[in-house]
Motif scaffolding. Structure first.
Motif, mmCIF file in Angstrom:
data_model
loop_
_atom_site.group_PDB
_atom_site.id
_atom_site.type_symbol
_atom_site.label_atom_id
_atom_site.label_comp_id
_atom_site.label_asym_id
_atom_site.label_seq_id
_atom_site.Cartn_x
_atom_site.Cartn_y
_atom_site.Cartn_z
ATOM 1 N N GLU A 415 77.323 48.941 15.988
ATOM 2 C CA GLU A 415 77.726 50.025 16.879
ATOM 3 C C GLU A 415 76.981 51.314 16.560
ATOM 4 N N SER A 416 76.880 51.656 15.281
ATOM 5 C CA SER A 416 76.154 52.870 14.910
ATOM 6 C C SER A 416 74.647 52.713 15.150
ATOM 7 N N TYR A 417 74.158 51.480 15.091
ATOM 8 C CA TYR A 417 72.756 51.211 15.419
ATOM 9 C C TYR A 417 72.481 51.571 16.877
ATOM 10 N N ARG A 418 73.395 51.173 17.760
ATOM 11 C CA ARG A 418 73.231 51.519 19.173
ATOM 12 C C ARG A 418 73.365 53.025 19.379
ATOM 13 N N GLU A 419 74.315 53.631 18.696
ATOM 14 C CA GLU A 419 74.513 55.070 18.841
ATOM 15 C C GLU A 419 73.271 55.837 18.419
ATOM 16 N N PHE A 420 72.641 55.396 17.319
ATOM 17 C CA PHE A 420 71.446 56.085 16.835
ATOM 18 C C PHE A 420 70.329 56.033 17.865
ATOM 19 N N ARG A 424 70.273 62.167 21.394
ATOM 20 C CA ARG A 424 69.123 62.957 21.844
ATOM 21 C C ARG A 424 69.258 64.409 21.406
ATOM 22 N N GLY A 425 69.772 64.589 20.188
ATOM 23 C CA GLY A 425 69.947 65.920 19.623
ATOM 24 C C GLY A 425 71.315 66.143 19.030
ATOM 25 N N GLN A 426 72.273 65.269 19.348
ATOM 26 C CA GLN A 426 73.648 65.472 18.884
ATOM 27 C C GLN A 426 73.779 65.357 17.365
ATOM 28 N N TRP A 427 73.013 64.431 16.756
ATOM 29 C CA TRP A 427 73.125 64.259 15.308
ATOM 30 C C TRP A 427 72.647 65.505 14.578
ATOM 31 N N THR A 428 71.573 66.104 15.055
ATOM 32 C CA THR A 428 71.074 67.332 14.429
ATOM 33 C C THR A 428 72.094 68.455 14.545
ATOM 34 N N LEU A 429 72.672 68.631 15.726
ATOM 35 C CA LEU A 429 73.667 69.690 15.905
ATOM 36 C C LEU A 429 74.877 69.459 15.017
ATOM 37 N N GLY A 436 79.413 72.570 18.505
ATOM 38 C CA GLY A 436 80.264 73.237 19.484
ATOM 39 C C GLY A 436 79.548 74.330 20.256
ATOM 40 N N ARG A 437 78.553 74.966 19.635
ATOM 41 C CA ARG A 437 77.863 76.085 20.269
ATOM 42 C C ARG A 437 76.768 75.637 21.229
ATOM 43 N N PHE A 438 76.088 74.530 20.899
ATOM 44 C CA PHE A 438 74.907 74.147 21.673
ATOM 45 C C PHE A 438 75.039 72.801 22.378
ATOM 46 N N ASN A 439 76.137 72.129 22.217
ATOM 47 C CA ASN A 439 76.258 70.791 22.784
ATOM 48 C C ASN A 439 76.184 70.797 24.314
ATOM 49 N N TRP A 440 76.538 71.927 24.933
ATOM 50 C CA TRP A 440 76.488 72.023 26.392
ATOM 51 C C TRP A 440 75.078 71.784 26.934
ATOM 52 N N SER A 441 74.062 72.169 26.136
ATOM 53 C CA SER A 441 72.679 72.028 26.586
ATOM 54 C C SER A 441 72.211 70.581 26.573
ATOM 55 N N LEU A 442 72.919 69.727 25.835
ATOM 56 C CA LEU A 442 72.549 68.317 25.761
ATOM 57 C C LEU A 442 73.384 67.445 26.684
#
Length: 672
Positions: A415-420, A424-429, A436-442
């Motif tokens: 499951e985490s393999y598929r998630e990875f 498209r930027g969520q892991w870095t944030l 919470g501050r920048f997730n809207w842009s993704l």
């Protein structure tokens, strides 16, 4: 009028000689420069290669048609007619083309049947002219010389469509080994086992392996025809690739792209008899044709020099000698300079910037005004781009580190393999504590997220400057992704809208209306835009891509020293997200026009055992329902199924047998 009639008369007498020599010159040009497509060359040089590729066939066919028409014009007593007929097999060899270019675009390979018809017609014309026009009184040695040239001429003429056929998409797919049945009963269990073995290997092997310890690295041909590797092959590739080290790993990616280019667009593989490639027949045919094209003309030269050539016109004899010797030199050079173009591929990363394009247009204000009046401004904007950077190796190293970190710190199970493969930027944030501050842009459509983050990256770069070493690489990744949106939106992601770039450009024009003449540098444009957006009260301005990008950039600049870490991580994830959703066929198509850097990333992900495009399409997901939901499905399943079928849904529902009696869940496999 007398002068004009003289020119026409001269052309009637000399056009065949001019066409034959021009065809020879074009063949030499292609021999020396067609392989330059594997280097970073200018667009005008590529245009010259394309023009020569098309012109080579046109010249040879036109010359053969001229030879056919002259059959009735020249009297049989004219000795030059025999020499002119001798030129026909040379034109067939020219029609067969050169080693370094069999196709210019990937679509040329699919037209192999058309080239077979062309070869059949031209060989027929050449043989007909030869049989009808050859004088019985001609020297027998000259006749033998003509026959020796006809053999490689006919072989080369048919070798071209033969090579195109083997490079076509369906032929490549059929040439691979027979597909094997999946060994495991459950694909989920097979994936889980693969993930555990791969992760264990990555965690336990951080050092570079010696050559004797490295398993075999599979050639990436399967990926380019959208075939999926088996889990065993992916694990073998992962073990081999991880042990290469950064320099060797990058070289293997470059060599892989270079080899695929040779397979699809050249006859290079056809001359390698010792190759173990799947297209064995192609290598054997190409090798034999080359040897005959080199050896038989040598015998023809000997026969020609011992024949009675004094009875022919001196200029026709000279042209025949030039053709004989030039053919041998041409075949020898074709193989001699193979090493120059072997394992070569450009390391450029294309660049484009919305702020840079605005500043460029203002520097060429008069030209843009005329282009607008002539309704060709969009065409100029499309073909404008910044100077490409040569940072493919550095960015590839960042991608490699990111994927290795994913195996070590993110991937735990299937499951985490598929998630990875979906982030498209969520892991870095999340890692940097700013989700919470920048997730809207993704959460926007991917093409909009790319556009907003690109403009925001430019704002940060021009306001904060290159204070960190990674800032330049961040901007290069940003400029490359926006280049994909404009130049190759289908590679960025299926359904990407290149018109978003034009929309954002119009928004920029509206914001800076009245102040364009002073804004001829990117940093001036960035500062002026941000000054206006800080005090913007217009509702339409606050609902634009430019404003969203400024809000994002302002938040990033307030993030402190970690700003460039966040930007770098997001762009790496976006780039991998895009590469994993691009068909192999599109990567193969892009190679014909110089390639895209995204192919490096795509190939690297595949070698690291990540999910590829065909595997993503076959992905399944288990849904577990409660007892109440299961009873509802059992009682109304037929109605639901009927309704689903009437709506044309693509979901396939299969009830798995219960593992035990009692309160068991219903498992449904959903194929997205």
């Amino acid at each position: 009028m007398g002068g004009l009639s003289g020119v026409v008369q001269w052309w009637d007498e000399s056009q065949l000689r001019v066409l034959v020599l021009a065809s020879l010159v074009v063949q030499y040009f292609l021999t020396f420069f067609a392989g330059g497509r594997k280097f970073s060359v200018s667009s005008w040089f590529r245009f010259a290669i394309w023009l020569s590729y098309l012109g080579s066939d046109a010249l040879a066919i036109y010359a053969l048609a001229t030879l056919f028409n002259r059959r009735e014009k020249l009297p049989s007593s004219n000795g030059s007619r025999d020499l002119e007929v001798l030129w026909a097999p040379f034109l067939l060899m020219h029609l067969g083309g050169q080693i370094f270019i069999s196709a210019y675009n990937i679509e040329d390979n699919e037209l192999w049947t058309r080239h077979i018809v062309t070869a059949l017609s031209q060989v027929t014309v050449a043989l007909y002219v030869f049989c009808k026009s050859w004088s019985f009184s001609a020297d027998s040695k000259l006749l033998a010389s003509a026959i020796l040239i006809f053999i490689p001429g006919i072989l080369k003429c048919f070798a071209k469509p033969w090579g195109l056929k083997y490079a076509s998409f369906h032929s490549l797919a059929d040439s691979f080994d027979t597909a094997e049945r999946t060994a495991g009963v459950s694909r989920e269990e097979e994936l889980q086992k693969y993930v555990q073995e791969a992760r264990t290997f990555v965690l336990d092997n951080d050092n570079e392996l010696s050559e004797s310890q490295q398993p075999k690295l599979y050639v990436p041909e399967l990926l380019f025809v959208d075939f999926a590797y088996t889990f065993s092959c992916r694990l073998t590739n992962l073990k081999s690739f991880c042990g290469l080290g950064d320099i060797k790993a990058y070289s293997s990616l470059r060599d892989g792209l270079s080899d695929i280019f040779d397979l699809l667009y050249t006859k290079n593989t056809m001359s390698d008899i010792s190759s173990t490639d799947t297209c064995t027949g192609r290598h054997w045919t190409g090798g034999c044709t080359w040897y005959l094209s080199l050896l038989l003309p040598i015998a023809a030269i000997v026969l020609f020099h011992t024949s009675h050539t004094k009875t022919y016109r001196s200029d026709d004899v000279a042209i025949t000698i030039v053709l004989l010797y030039s053919t041998i030199v041409l075949e020898f050079l074709s193989v001699s300079i193979l090493g120059v173009f072997e394992s070569v591929w450009p390391d450029i990363v294309a660049q484009r910037s919305i702020l840079g394009q605005f500043a460029h247009n203002k520097r060429h204000n008069k030209l843009m005004r005329w282009a607008t009046r002539l309704r060709c401004k969009d065409l100029l904007d499309h073909h404008w781009s910044m100077e490409s950077c040569h940072s493919a190796k550095n960015i590839t190293k960042l991608v490699s580190i990111y994927v290795q970190e994913g195996w070590k710190n993110y991937i735990r199970d299937a499951e985490s393999y598929r998630e990875f493969n979906d982030i498209r930027g969520q892991w870095t944030l999340e890692r940097e504590g700013c989700q919470g501050r920048f997730n809207w842009s993704l959460e926007k459509p991917f093409d909009e997220s790319v556009l907003i983050w690109h403009i925001a990256t430019d704002f940060c770069f021009h306001h904060m400057g290159a204070s960190v070493a990674s800032s330049q690489e961040c901007r290069e990744m940003s400029n490359y992704m926006i280049h994909l949106l404009v130049a190759n939106p289908e590679m960025l992601m299926p359904g990407s809208r290149k018109s978003l770039f034009a929309k954002a450009s119009n928004e920029l024009e509206a914001i800076l209306k009245g102040e364009e003449n002073t804004l001829m540098e990117e940093y001036k444009v960035a500062k002026k835009v941000t000054e206006k957006l800080k005090f913007a009260r217009d509702t339409s301005t606050n609902e634009s891509f430019i404003y969203d990008a400024w809000v994002l950039a302002e938040g990033l600049m307030n993030h402190g020293e970690k700003m460039w870490d966040v930007i770098e991580g997001v762009w790496l994830e976006m780039m991998c997200f895009s590469a994993g959703r691009c068909r192999g066929f599109l990567h193969a198509k892009a190679l014909g026009s110089g390639g895209e850097y995204l192919s490096y990333v795509w190939l690297l992900l595949a070698q690291y055992g990540m999910e590829t495009f065909p595997e993503r399409l076959q992905r399944t997901k288990k849904l577990h329902f409660s007892v109440e939901k299961r009873k509802h499905l059992q009682t109304g399943g037929q109605d639901v199924a009927g309704q689903s079928a009437s709506q044309g849904t693509e979901e396939e529902i299969t009830a798995a047998p219960p593992t035990s009696q009692g309160d068991c869940a219903l498992e449904i496999d959903v194929f997205p």
